[in-house]
Design an enzyme around this catalytic site. Structure first.
Site, PDB file in Angstrom:
ATOM      1  N   SER A 884      60.170 127.470  45.248  1.00 51.20           N
ATOM      2  CA  SER A 884      60.446 127.145  43.846  1.00 51.20           C
ATOM      3  C   SER A 884      61.921 126.919  43.555  1.00 51.20           C
ATOM      4  O   SER A 884      62.270 126.585  42.422  1.00 51.20           O
ATOM      5  CB  SER A 884      59.919 128.268  42.940  1.00 51.20           C
ATOM      6  OG  SER A 884      60.566 129.482  43.235  1.00 51.20           O
ATOM      7  N   LYS A 927      59.375 134.939  35.067  1.00 56.73           N
ATOM      8  CA  LYS A 927      60.594 134.130  35.047  1.00 56.73           C
ATOM      9  C   LYS A 927      61.069 133.879  33.625  1.00 56.73           C
ATOM     10  O   LYS A 927      62.284 133.828  33.360  1.00 56.73           O
ATOM     11  CB  LYS A 927      60.339 132.808  35.774  1.00 56.73           C
ATOM     12  CG  LYS A 927      60.115 132.993  37.277  1.00 56.73           C
ATOM     13  CD  LYS A 927      59.820 131.688  37.982  1.00 56.73           C
ATOM     14  CE  LYS A 927      59.622 131.898  39.479  1.00 56.73           C
ATOM     15  NZ  LYS A 927      59.325 130.657  40.207  1.00 56.73           N
TER      16      LYS A 927
END
EC number: 3.4.21.53
Length: 990
Positions: A884, A927
């Site tokens: 990611s 996140k």
């Protein structure tokens, strides 16, 4: 032993014999057919002889082998006549002369060590002689018609404890002693012993008279010079000697009544020695007593007859006490045994009577009745095949003997079969509102789990009945997976049973053992049903991702049948061996990492992910659940402590960033424990201050009574002293008005200053509230563990903020790129920061995409071709991996190449392909929380993660400008061109 003789025709040497009248006078006083009565009469007649009886006794060896070893030993029984008669008798005695040396003629003898006990005159003693030279010398002496040796007790080794050394070790040390060493270890006083016989290494000794060693003659074998010892003269008519001897005789009689061994000793001794005299009586008592060797040696060394009798009396008294204890022990044991036998016989008779009257049945009939009574209420609900097995086993039980092993196996089997809740179900709760209230009462958040349980209840309400399900709760530690299981059981009104399978490596724990094994037991599910008593419990299988695998099979495979809705309706346990319906059971499994669960097992479960708690949720949980329970556990009242919201927020942000709340609970408990200690210390100190003030007030009152007779003056003086704030300790000056005025009230009423009133004063004293805020939180939990993740207010060239998922939840991650050197053809990329293989590949992909984009945007810029770059991901000690960070690395490289920083307060995440496409990632919730914690305003997510973001709570999304992209050029425009954002999808600003 020595025996009394009056004549001997077997001797080849002539002896002079006394007259017939003298011989007649020397015979035993009382003749009886019973040896025991004769012995007792002999003991009773000691010291009470006729004063006119005079004679001479001849003693010889009891072995009587005719080898000339029998020596004459004269002993006189003196009368109480005048001294002239005694002298005439002595002359008559000296007229008897033996042709062989007498025992007292042996002045040099072989020394034999005795390790255990001394040898007394008139007693046998077998010893073992391991020394070949000594054994040969003894044999030679016996053959030379001199069968005498000296027997001396061996002293204890000064360096060893005689109570610890075993007999074999003692004998071994005796055999090792030779010459001078052996001579120094021998007691001086011993016994002249006749060598009766020698059989191999065994030598039989007979004691004759006492000896004292004077000097050593030779060392191997040890030969010593000796002096023959005689008893000191004594008066037979002395009252002390008579009384002592009578007491010894009386004690011996008492011992003879209880000890058959002593009776044998007395009979043998009197048979061979004759009547007892005072010295013989003392030697006899000491010889047959159980005293230790030093006490016996003391008796042997004593030549004073009276003192010897006293020593012997002490020993026989001890033997008497031992005999009494022995008799009492034997009597108690006999009474116990006879009582138990009597009780057993009476019980057996009672059983027989009750059985004849029909009042009681035998054990097998009682067991059968118990099992039938247990299964009778369940007979209608019990499956037919189970009833058939139970009836067969009951019939089998009647045919088996109660003592057979098969009987116990069958009994245990029937016990389990009849104890299970066949067809018994608890009444379930189908009230969705009530269930919602219970779930919210126990846990905050966990919306997905609660929604799934409410759906389960709703389906059961519409159907009228509920079926079992297999739900798997997955998430990090401390998020409440196990505790929510108990709450679900309470909401559904089901019984709760939990068992952990972490590290389980035996299939038998799930499926049970075969009944043929010793100690066989059913599996966990059968034990669960027996414990809860219903067939539809909620079973929590904890740590299902940590199953072990060993030599006893694979438990994960055994769970397939248990957790398969199509198979567990006929679950077969190895022990019961009859199908069990588990289709109504609600299984809730917990796991930390779903990937660790085998795929066939995972396929049978419905996974509900618990991502963890955000800061707001942790605040609610800490305030409404953890703080309340901890305060009650510590015994602290709410009005005594105040923990501010700022303190809890600092605790969560700087100490407890984990996804769960277990660590947060530990820190709150730590805070309250310190507060409890602080309150107790304050209370003790104030109690001490109050007591000191009370004593001081009494003293002042007494002084005022003497110096101020006016009561008003006394009262004003006491008020002035007790209200003086300087008398109180410095930390407690800032107390409430009530506490400060309390001593004044007491001083106004002196009669209230008793002990009970002082206790009341301490209890009513108010304690100032403890305040815990952000400024003093470190005093309770220490220095912060976590610090601000944001390093730069404005990220410099080549640095971009990314978003990462960790076990603690989410965190921000910086990607830093810098130029190492520049030159034609030196294009290269160096990676550091403990990057995993996937992340290294993402860096290579990012490098390629950045070169392509730079070529498109600035064709004349050959930065990547001619520059050696270094890409680093702090912190270097933390391993990192995952795809990611691809878009973040690409942006960092382009920022360095274009010498242009990225937009302020921008964070991004997403996997990038070689063509620039942005792929979805995981951990959107974590996140997003990490971005909010770092005060990031703009976030870039892949377009495929829009649905994940939309599911977030409004308070998580509040104040964020989120952009969803599917191509890297959209990120390029967002990061480097503030005015141009037409390539990005519509941003979400909340």
């Amino acid at each position: 032993m020595l025996k009394l003789i009056t004549s001997s025709s077997s001797r080849i040497h002539h002896h002079r014999f006394p007259s017939a009248a003298a011989v007649t006078a020397l015979r035993p006083v009382a003749e009886s057919s019973s040896p025991l009565l004769r012995v007792l009469n002999s003991l009773g007649g000691l010291g009470r002889r006729n004063g006119n009886s005079v004679g001479r006794l001849f003693f010889c060896s009891g072995s009587g082998s005719g080898d000339g070893s029998d020596q004459a030993v004269d002993a006189e029984v003196k009368s109480t006549e005048s001294g002239a008669a005694d002298e005439a008798q002595a002359k008559a005695s000296s007229a008897i002369v033996s042709t062989y040396p007498r025992p007292e003629d042996y002045l040099t003898v072989l020394a034999l060590p005795l390790p255990h006990r001394p040898l007394f005159p008139g007693f046998y003693m077998p010893i073992y002689v391991k020394d070949p030279k000594l054994l040969a010398a003894l044999q030679e002496s016996r053959e030379r018609q001199a069968p005498y040796a000296g027997a001396f007790l061996l002293k204890d080794d000064p360096g060893a404890d005689p109570s610890i050394v075993s007999g074999s070790e003692t004998e071994k040390s005796v055999y090792d002693l030779k010459g001078k060493e052996l001579f120094n270890r021998l007691h001086e006083v011993g016994t002249l012993a006749q060598i009766s016989s020698i059989h191999g290494e065994q030598v039989i000794l007979i004691g004759h008279r006492r000896l004292r060693i004077t000097e050593m003659v030779s060392e191997d074998p040890l030969t010593v010079k000796v002096d023959h010892l005689k008893d000191k003269p004594y008066n037979k008519d002395d009252d002390l000697i008579k009384a002592t001897s009578f007491e010894v005789i009386s004690t011996l009689r008492d011992v003879l009544k209880t000890s058959s061994l002593w009776r044998d000793h007395v009979q043998t001794y009197t048979k061979h020695i004759g009547d007892f005299t005072y010295p013989k009586l003392a030697d006899f008592g000491a010889a047959i007593s159980g005293a230790n060797k030093l006490q016996c040696q003391e008796v042997l060394e004593e030549l004073d007859v009276y003192k010897r009798l006293k020593l012997t009396l002490e020993l026989v008294k001890k033997e008497m006490e031992i005999s009494k204890i022995q008799e009492s022990i034997a009597k108690a044991i006999e009474e116990k045994i006879s009582g138990e036998q009597r009780r057993y016989l009476l019980n057996e008779q009672l059983k027989a009577i009750k059985k004849e009257l029909g009042l009681e049945t035998d054990d097998k009939t009682a067991l059968t009745s118990k099992f039938r009574e247990r299964i009778e209420p369940k007979r209608e609900k019990c499956p037919p095949h189970v009833l058939q097995v139970i009836d067969e086993e009951l019939t089998k039980l009647q045919l088996l003997e109660a003592s057979s092993s098969e009987f116990s196996v069958t009994r245990n089997y029937l016990d389990w079969l009849t104890a299970l809740p066949w067809g018994e179900y608890s009444d379930e709760n189908f009230d969705v509102t009530r269930a919602q209230g219970i779930l919210d009462e126990d846990h905050y958040g966990l919306t997905d789990v609660k929604e799934r349980i409410l759906e389960f209840i709703a389906v059961g309400k519409l159907r009228g009945t509920s079926q079992g399900k297999i739900i798997c709760l997955s998430g990090p530690p401390g998020v409440g997976k196990t505790s929510i299981g108990r709450s679900i059981a309470r909401a559904l009104n089901r019984k709760f049973f939990r068992f952990s399978v972490g590290g389980l490596a035996d299939v038998a724990e799930i499926k049970g053992h075969r009944r043929t094994y010793i100690g066989a037991m059913p599996g966990k599910m059968v034990q669960c049903l027996k414990n809860v008593g219903t067939a539809n419990p909620l079973v929590l299988i904890d740590e299902i991702d940590k199953l072990g695998r060993g030599h006893a099979g694979d438990p994960a495979s055994a769970l397939l049948e248990l957790l398969d809705p199509e198979q567990n309706a006929n679950f077969l346990d190895h022990y019961l061996d009859v199908p069990i319906d588990l289709s109504k059971v609600l299984f809730v499994c917990t796991a930390n990492v779903v990937e660790m669960i085998p795929n066939p097992l995972l396929d049978r479960m419905e996974v509900v992910a618990i991502a963890g708690y955000i800061t707001d949720e942790k605040m609610h949980i800490a305030r409404d659940y953890l703080e309340k329970s901890t305060r009650e556990a510590c015994g602290i009242k709410p009005e005594q402590v105040e923990v501010t919201d700022a303190a809890l927020l600092a605790l969560i942000e700087n100490y407890c960033r984990e996804a769960g709340v277990r660590n947060l609970q530990k820190h709150i408990e730590k805070i309250y424990r310190k507060i409890a200690l602080q309150l107790v210390r304050k209370g003790e100190t104030k109690a001490t201050v109050a007591s000191v003030q009370s004593v001081e007030a009494k003293r002042v009152e007494e002084d005022n009574v003497e110096s101020h007779p006016d009561p008003n003056q006394k009262e004003s003086s006491m008020v002035a002293d007790s209200s003086n704030p300087e008398q109180m300790s410095e930390p407690y000056k800032e107390v409430d008005k009530e506490q400060t005025d309390l001593p004044v009230d007491q001083s106004e009423s002196p009669e209230n200053q008793e002990g009970s009133d002082e206790d009341k004063e301490i209890e009513t004293t108010t304690i100032e509230k403890v305040l815990v805020d952000k400024s003093n939180i470190a005093d309770y939990v220490g220095k912060p563990v976590f610090h601000a993740e944001r390093i730069y207010d404005q990220t410099p060239i080549g640095v971009v903020m990314g978003l990462a998922w960790t076990a603690m939840g989410g965190s921000t991650l910086y990607i830093e790129t810098t130029l190492v050197e520049e030159g034609d053809g030196k294009g290269a990329l160096n990676l550091t920061g403990q990057l995993g293989d996937v992340m290294k590949e993402s860096a290579q992909i990012a490098h390629t995409i950045a070169r392509r984009i730079l070529l498109e945007k600035e064709p004349e810029n050959h930065f990547f071709a001619n520059s050696k770059l270094h890409l680093h991901v702090p912190a270097g000690a933390t391993p990192k991996d995952g795809p990611s960070a691809g878009c973040t690395m690409t942006t960092s490289l382009l920022s360095l190449a274009m010498k242009k920083p990225v937009k302020k307060d921008l964070a991004m995440t997403g996997e990038v392909t070689l063509t620039g496409k942005i792929l979805p990632i995981g951990g959107v919730k974590e996140k997003t929380i990490a971005a909010r914690r770092s005060e990031v305003k703009t976030i870039v997510f892949p377009s495929a993660n829009r649905r994940d973001f939309d599911e977030l709570a409004p308070n998580v999304k509040e104040g964020l400008d989120v952009h969803f992209v599917d191509d890297f050029m959209q990120i390029f425009d967002l990061a480097f061109d503030d005015d141009n954002s037409q390539h990005s999808e519509k941003s979400v600003s909340l």
